[in-house]
Design an enzyme around this catalytic site. Structure first.
Site, PDB file in Angstrom:
ATOM      1  N   GLU A 468       0.597   5.640  -6.136  1.00 18.28           N
ATOM      2  CA  GLU A 468       0.997   6.950  -5.602  1.00 18.28           C
ATOM      3  C   GLU A 468       1.960   7.659  -6.544  1.00 18.28           C
ATOM      4  O   GLU A 468       3.053   8.096  -6.154  1.00 18.28           O
ATOM      5  CB  GLU A 468       1.597   6.798  -4.205  1.00 18.28           C
ATOM      6  CG  GLU A 468       0.604   6.202  -3.229  1.00 18.28           C
ATOM      7  CD  GLU A 468       1.061   6.207  -1.784  1.00 18.28           C
ATOM      8  OE1 GLU A 468       2.223   6.562  -1.520  1.00 18.28           O
ATOM      9  OE2 GLU A 468       0.238   5.868  -0.908  1.00 18.28           O
ATOM     10  N   GLU A 545      -5.199   1.104  -0.748  1.00 21.61           N
ATOM     11  CA  GLU A 545      -4.155   0.846   0.255  1.00 21.61           C
ATOM     12  C   GLU A 545      -4.597   1.499   1.547  1.00 21.61           C
ATOM     13  O   GLU A 545      -5.050   2.644   1.543  1.00 21.61           O
ATOM     14  CB  GLU A 545      -2.813   1.413  -0.229  1.00 21.61           C
ATOM     15  CG  GLU A 545      -1.653   1.022   0.662  1.00 21.61           C
ATOM     16  CD  GLU A 545      -0.319   1.500   0.088  1.00 21.61           C
ATOM     17  OE1 GLU A 545      -0.073   1.339  -1.119  1.00 21.61           O
ATOM     18  OE2 GLU A 545       0.463   2.059   0.870  1.00 21.61           O
TER      19      GLU A 545
HETATM   20  C1  GAL Z   1       2.407   4.007   0.958  1.00 27.30           C
HETATM   21  C2  GAL Z   1       3.108   3.356  -0.217  1.00 27.30           C
HETATM   22  C3  GAL Z   1       3.632   1.994   0.147  1.00 27.30           C
HETATM   23  C4  GAL Z   1       4.372   2.059   1.448  1.00 27.30           C
HETATM   24  C5  GAL Z   1       3.455   2.578   2.507  1.00 27.30           C
HETATM   25  C6  GAL Z   1       4.054   2.598   3.880  1.00 27.30           C
HETATM   26  O1  GAL Z   1       2.224   5.341   0.782  1.00 27.30           O
HETATM   27  O2  GAL Z   1       2.220   3.219  -1.286  1.00 27.30           O
HETATM   28  O3  GAL Z   1       4.488   1.526  -0.867  1.00 27.30           O
HETATM   29  O4  GAL Z   1       5.459   2.891   1.299  1.00 27.30           O
HETATM   30  O5  GAL Z   1       3.092   3.886   2.151  1.00 27.30           O
HETATM   31  O6  GAL Z   1       3.180   3.167   4.788  1.00 27.30           O
END
Ligand code: GAL
Length: 852
Positions: A468, A545
Site C-alpha cells: 500500500e 491482502e
Molecule cells: C491494510 C494494511 C495492513 C493493516 C490492515 C488493517 O490496509 O496493509 O498493514 O493496516 O490494513 O486492516
C-alpha cells in the site's frame, strides 16, 4: 538415458593441471561459464562421484551462535563504545532480546497504541569475547539477523557501521580489529524517534547473532544462488533443447568467491549435490587459476533425473555443498539448501505448483510472537506455523518486511509458500519517523540484501516491493517501481515481482502504470474480483491482502447484522462495546474489508484469483483498531495473540482442508429465554442436526455458497449437541454444555518433552473448568504460576486485546476461560514443574521433561 546424455568436453590448458571436470551429463544444454576458470577432460580419482567429500578439512568454516553473555543497558551511554567503559552494573542477558516487551503498557508511550503502547527508546549492548583461534589468518565476520533499529556497531572502540532498517540482516568483517585476549563489541540501538511504525516493532537485538570464521579464500556470505527448475517429462525448458521422456531438474548455481589474501590465488572448487535422502547425486569440480579479490562462477546441471520435488505436502530439499580446495585440503565448505519445483501464475487459470493447479490459501503475518514480543524463537514461530497448517493455510505473506531467516527455513521445511515483502513505505511516509527517512539512502542496499539472503528458499514464490505504497497515487510511483523491480530482477529473474496495491483504477495507479510488475496484487476490494479479467485482460491476479475482519475470542454479540468498525474513513474509533471486544460470529469488519465469509466466497469462485492472503493469521501487537486505549493489539487475527483459535478458524479448516470438521458456536451459558444464534461450520457431510437436551432442533444443510448453517435457539441450560452426517451415517459429534461455577484448573502442554537447550518452549494452556470438567466460558480468574526445576516462564497471555497486564509475569487473568503460560528450558536437563493457583479453585501442576 545414456543416449540423451552428453558429457561436456573441456580443453586442457595446462599439462600440469590435474583437475578434472566431469559428471556433467548435459542433455543439449547451454554452455557453462566459469569466470577465470579452466576445466580438463581427464578423471581425477579424488573427485570421482562415488567418493565422499574430499578430506581433510584444514580449518573448517565455523558459524557460531553469538547470543550469550551480552550486557545490556536501557538508555544512552555514548562512552560505552570504548573498551575502557565499565559495564559491570549492566544486566547480563542472552539474545535474542526485545526490551519493549519487558516494559509496561502506557498510553503515553511514544510508540502510541498503534505501536503496541510499550516503551521504545535507546539501548546499548556490549559483549566481551575472545577472538576465535588463528584469527590473524582468517576472515572473522559478525552477522546480525536483525536489530530494531538504527544499530551502530563498534569493535574495540572502532566504528564498524550503522544499519537503520530494523528488518535487514547485515554483517561486518572484524578480523583486522581483533586482538589476542579480550575483545569488546558494542552495539547502540536507537528506536527513540517515534512513532515509527503502524504496528509493534520491538526494540533491540531481537534476532540471532553469529560469528563466522573462514579461510581468506571463501564462499562469500549469501554467496550462492541456486535455481532448480522442475521440467516435466515431454515438456519444454528454454535451456534444454529437447523434450525428454522423463522429469528432470535444471539446476543452475551461481557462486561468489572472495579472496582477501591480497594475492592472486588458485583453487579448486567442488560442488556436490545431495538429494533429500542425503545421497550424492551430482558432483562437479573445476580449477580457478587466477582468483582475484572477487569471482563469480556459474555452473549448471541439466540432468538430475526424476527429481524429488519440493511441494506443500512433501517439502523435499536438496543440498549443495561447495568446497574450496588448496594444496589438496579443503579450506572452505559452504552448504546451500534448495528445492526443485516449478510454479506458474496464469491470468485465467490462477496458480499452479509443479504443474498442479491450486489456490494460494494464505495469511499475512507480522513478526511479533505475542507475549514473547519480537524476540526470535524458532519454536514459537514453528508453533504459529503448525497452527496455520492445521487450519489449511498453505502460504504466508511476511507483512510488511523481511522476516527472520529461521522463519523461512521453517516455511521451506514445513511446506508453506511465501510472499517475501520488503517495505511498507518508500520515500513517502506513513508515520512520522518511519523508514521513509532512510529510504533514499538505503532502499537499494536493503532490497538487494533481502533478495541475496532469501533467494535460495524454495518456499519463496513472490517478491513484494511494497505494501500500500503512497507513491501509487502520484507519478513518482512510476520511476521508483521500475527501479525496484530492476533491482530485484538483476538478482533473481525466477520469481515474479508484485506490490500490494489499493488504488483500484488502473489509470490512477502509478505503480501499475510503471508496467513493470508481473502480477497485479490487490488489497481488499473483493467485489472487484469478478470482473478483473474484463477490466485487466491478460493480467495475472492475486489478492495480496483481504478481509480485515475483527473478532475477540469467546465474545459473541448477536449475529443478526454485519458491522463495519470503523464505519468510514472519517471515523477513527467505533463506539463498540464496554468489553473492548468484537463479536466472534464473523460479523464485524473494518469498512475497507469484509467478513471472512464475504471475501472467501468471492475468492473461491474464480480461477483467475490465484489466491489470497487474509489479514491476519494471528492477532499481533499494535494497530488495535477499532478501539482506543486500552486496546493495544489487533483484532484481525483468525487466531488470538496467545495462539487460541477464534471460531472462524474452523470455517477455514472446513474449506481449506479435507479433514472432517464440525464446529459449533457460541458457548452455552446465557440468560434463560435469550434467543441465541447457533452456528455450525462443517464439511464432508450432507447435513448437521442440532439437539438441545436431547430434542432435535432440526437438520440443516449449507445451500448455494453458504459456509455455515445456523439455528435460532431459545436458550435453556443443558447440552447443545451437533451431529454431522453423510448418507445418513454419522461423521462427527460436537457438544457444548452449560458450565457451572469455576472449580478447578486444567493444564495442557503442547509438548511435554522439550530440549534442554535454553531456547525450547512448552506452551501450556490453562483452562478454567467447572466441577464437571466444562470450560467456564466467561471465567476471568487470576491465575498465579509457580515454576520449579530447569525452566522459567518466558511469557504469559490470554489473548485479550485490551489487557494491560504485563507479558513477562508469573500471573495472568483468564480470559473467556483460558490463559497461557510459556515455559522455556534452561540448558540443564531435568524437569520443569508448573503449578497454577487461583483463589477458590483446585490447584493443578504439570511436569515438562527437558533433555538433550
Ligand atoms: C491494510 C494494511 C495492513 C493493516 C490492515 C488493517 O490496509 O496493509 O498493514 O493496516 O490494513 O486492516
Amino acid at each position: 538415458m545414456a543416449a540423451l546424455s552428453v558429457s561436456r568436453h573441456c580443453e586442457a590448458k595446462s599439462a600440469n593441471t590435474v583437475i578434472t571436470r566431469h559428471s556433467l551429463s548435459r542433455p543439449f544444454g547451454k554452455a557453462i561459464s566459469f569466470a577465470e576458470s579452466d576445466c580438463f577432460g581427464s578423471l581425477n580419482p579424488i573427485l570421482a562421484i562415488t567418493t565422499a567429500l574430499p578430506k581433510p578439512i584444514s580449518e573448517p568454516r565455523t558459524r557460531t551462535n553469538f547470543n550469550k553473555n551480552w550486557k545490556f543497558f536501557l538508555g544512552d551511554e555514548s562512552g560505552a563504545k570504548s573498551n575502557a567503559y565499565l559495564d559491570s552494573k549492566w544486566r547480563l542477558l542472552t539474545l535474542p532480546h526485545d526490551w519493549s516487551i519487558e516494559g509496561k503498557f502506557d498510553e503515553k508511550n511514544p510508540a502510541k497504541p498503534e505501536g503496541g503502547g510499550l516503551p521504545t527508546g535507546i539501548g546499548w549492548y556490549r559483549k566481551e569475547f575472545t577472538a576465535p583461534p588463528n584469527y590473524q589468518n582468517r576472515l572473522i565476520t559478525i552477522e546480525f539477523d536483525g536489530v530494531y533499529k538504527n544499530s551502530e556497531v563498534w569493535i574495540n572502540g572502532k566504528y564498524l557501521g550503522k544499519r537503520p532498517y530494523g528488518y535487514s540482516s547485515f554483517s561486518y568483517e572484524i578480523s583486522k580489529f581483533l586482538k589476542t585476549g579480550k575483545n569488546i563489541i558494542a552495539v547502540k540501538v536507537d528506536n527513540s524517534a517515534q512513532p515509527d511504525s503502524r504496528w509493534y516493532s520491538g526494540s533491540g537485538i531481537y534476532r540471532n547473532v553469529w560469528l563466522t570464521s573462514t579461510a581468506k579464500v571463501a564462499v562469500s556470505n549469501w554467496g550462492t544462488f541456486v535455481t532448480a527448475d522442475y521440467v516435466k517429462a515431454n515438456s519444454f525448458h528454454p535451456n534444454v533443447h529437447h523434450q525428454l521422456p522423463f522429469d528432470i531438474a535444471v539446476v543452475k548455481i551461481k557462486t561468489n568467491l572472495i579472496n582477501k589474501t591480497g594475492k592472486i590465488q588458485s583453487a579448486i572448487v567442488v560442488q556436490n549435490i545431495y538429494d533429500p535422502k542425503g545421497k550424492l547425486v551430482k558432483k562437479d569440480a573445476f580449477t580457478i587459476k587466477k582468483l582475484g579479490a572477487v569471482e563469480d562462477l556459474t555452473n549448471e546441471f541439466y540432468d538430475i533425473n526424476n527429481p524429488m520435488l519440493w511441494s506443500i505436502e512433501n517439502p523435499f530439499q536438496y543440498k549443495l555443498v561447495t568446497q574450496i580446495l588448496q594444496n589438496g585440503k579443503v579450506i572452505d565448505s559452504y552448504e546451500t539448501k534448495f528445492g526443485v519445483r516449478s510454479f506458474d501464475f496464469d491470468a485465467e487459470k490462477g496458480f499452479s505448483l509443479n504443474g498442479k493447479s491450486m489456490k494460494i490459501l494464505g495469511v499475512c503475518l507480522h513478526h511479533d510472537l505475542g507475549a514473547l514480543g519480537a524476540a526470535v524463537n524458532v519454536r514459537a514461530m514453528e508453533r504459529q506455523l503448525e497452527i496455520m497448517k492445521a487450519m489449511g493455510v498453505n502460504a504466508i505473506r511476511t507483512s510488511h518486511n523481511p522476516p527472520a531467516p529461521e522463519f523461512l527455513d521453517l516455511c521451506d521445511k514445513m511446506g508453506f509458500l511465501v510472499m517475501d515483502e520488503a517495505f511498507d513505505m518508500w520515500a513517502k511516509k506513513k508515520t512520522k519517523n518511519d523508514y521513509h527517512l532512510n529510504y533514499p539512502e538505503w532502499h537499494k542496499r536493503d532490497l538487494e540484501d533481502m533478495i541475496k539472503r532469501d533467494r535460495n528458499h524454495p518456499s519463496i514464490i513472490l517478491w513484494s516491493i511494497g505494501n500500500e505504497i503512497r507513491e501509487q497515487f502520484d507519478s513518482t510511483g512510476i520511476a521508483i517501481t521500475k527501479e525496484l523491480v530492476g533491482i530485484v530482477k538483476n538478482l533473481d529473474k525466477t520469481r515474479p515481482v508484485i506490490s500490494a496495491l489499493t488504488e483500484t483504477k488502473a489509470e490512477k495507479n502509478f505503480i501499475y502504470q510503471a508496467n513493470a510488475l508481473d502480477i497485479y496484487g490487490l488489497n481488499y476490494n473483493h467485489k472487484l474480483y469478478k470482473d478483473f479479467p474484463k477490466n485487466y485482460p491478460g493480467v495475472k491476479f492475486l489478492a495480496t491482502e483481504t478481509t480485515s475482519a475483527l473478532e475477540t475470542r469467546g465474545f459473541y454479540d448477536t449475529a443478526d447484522s454485519i458491522r463495519r468498525w470503523p464505519k468510514d474513513g472519517k471515523t477513527k474509533f467505533t463506539e463498540g462495546n464496554k468489553e473492548w471486544s468484537a463479536s466472534a460470529y464473523d460479523n464485524v469488519s473494518a469498512y475497507w474489508g469484509s467478513t471472512h465469509e464475504e471475501t472467501w466466497k468471492e475468492a473461491k469462485k474464480y480461477d483467475h484469483v490465484s489466491g489470497l492472503f487474509v489479514w491476519t493469521g494471528f492477532d499481533y501487537l499494535g494497530e488495535p483498531l477499532p478501539y482506543p486505549w486500552p486496546a493495544r493489539s489487533s483484532y484481525f487475527g483468525i487466531v488470538d495473540l496467545a495462539g487460541f483459535p477464534k471460531d472462524t478458524y474452523y470455517m477455514y479448516q472446513s474449506e481449506w482442508t479435507s479433514k472432517p470438521v464440525l464446529h459449533i458456536l457460541p458457548h452455552w451459558n446465557w440468560e434463560a429465554g435469550k434467543s441465541v444464534d447457533v452456528w455450525a461450520y462443517y464439511n464432508n457431510a450432507d447435513e448437521v442436526e442440532l439437539y438441545l437436551n436431547g430434542n432435535s432442533l432440526g437438520k440443516k444443510s449449507k445451500q448455494n455458497d453458504d459456509l455455515h448453517v445456523l439455528w435460532d435457539v431459545n436458550f435453556e441450560p443443558g447440552t447443545l449437541k451437533a451431529v454431522s452426517r453423510k448418507n445418513g451415517k454419522e461423521v462427527l459429534v460436537r457438544e457444548v454444555k452449560t458450565a457451572g461455577a469455576p472449580a478447578k484448573i486444567e493444564l495442557i502442554a503442547d509438548r511435554k518433552n522439550i530440549k534442554a537447550d535454553g531456547k525450547d518452549l512448552s506452551f501450556v494452556t490453562v483452562r478454567i473448568l467447572d466441577a464437571a470438567g466444562n470450560v467456564v466460558p466467561n471465567a476471568d480468574n487470576l491465575v498465579n504460576f509457580k515454576v520449579e526445576g530447569n525452566g522459567f516462564i518466558a511469557g504469559v497471555d490470554n489473548g485479550f486485546q485490551a489487557s494491560l497486564e504485563p507479558f513477562k509475569a508469573n500471573y495472568r487473568k483468564a480470559f473467556h476461560g483460558l490463559c497461557l503460560a510459556i515455559l522455556q528450558s534452561t540448558e540443564k536437563s531435568g524437569t520443569i514443574k508448573l503449578t497454577a493457583i487461583a483463589v477458590g479453585l483446585t490447584t493443578n501442576s504439570i511436569i515438562i521433561k527437558t533433555g538433550k
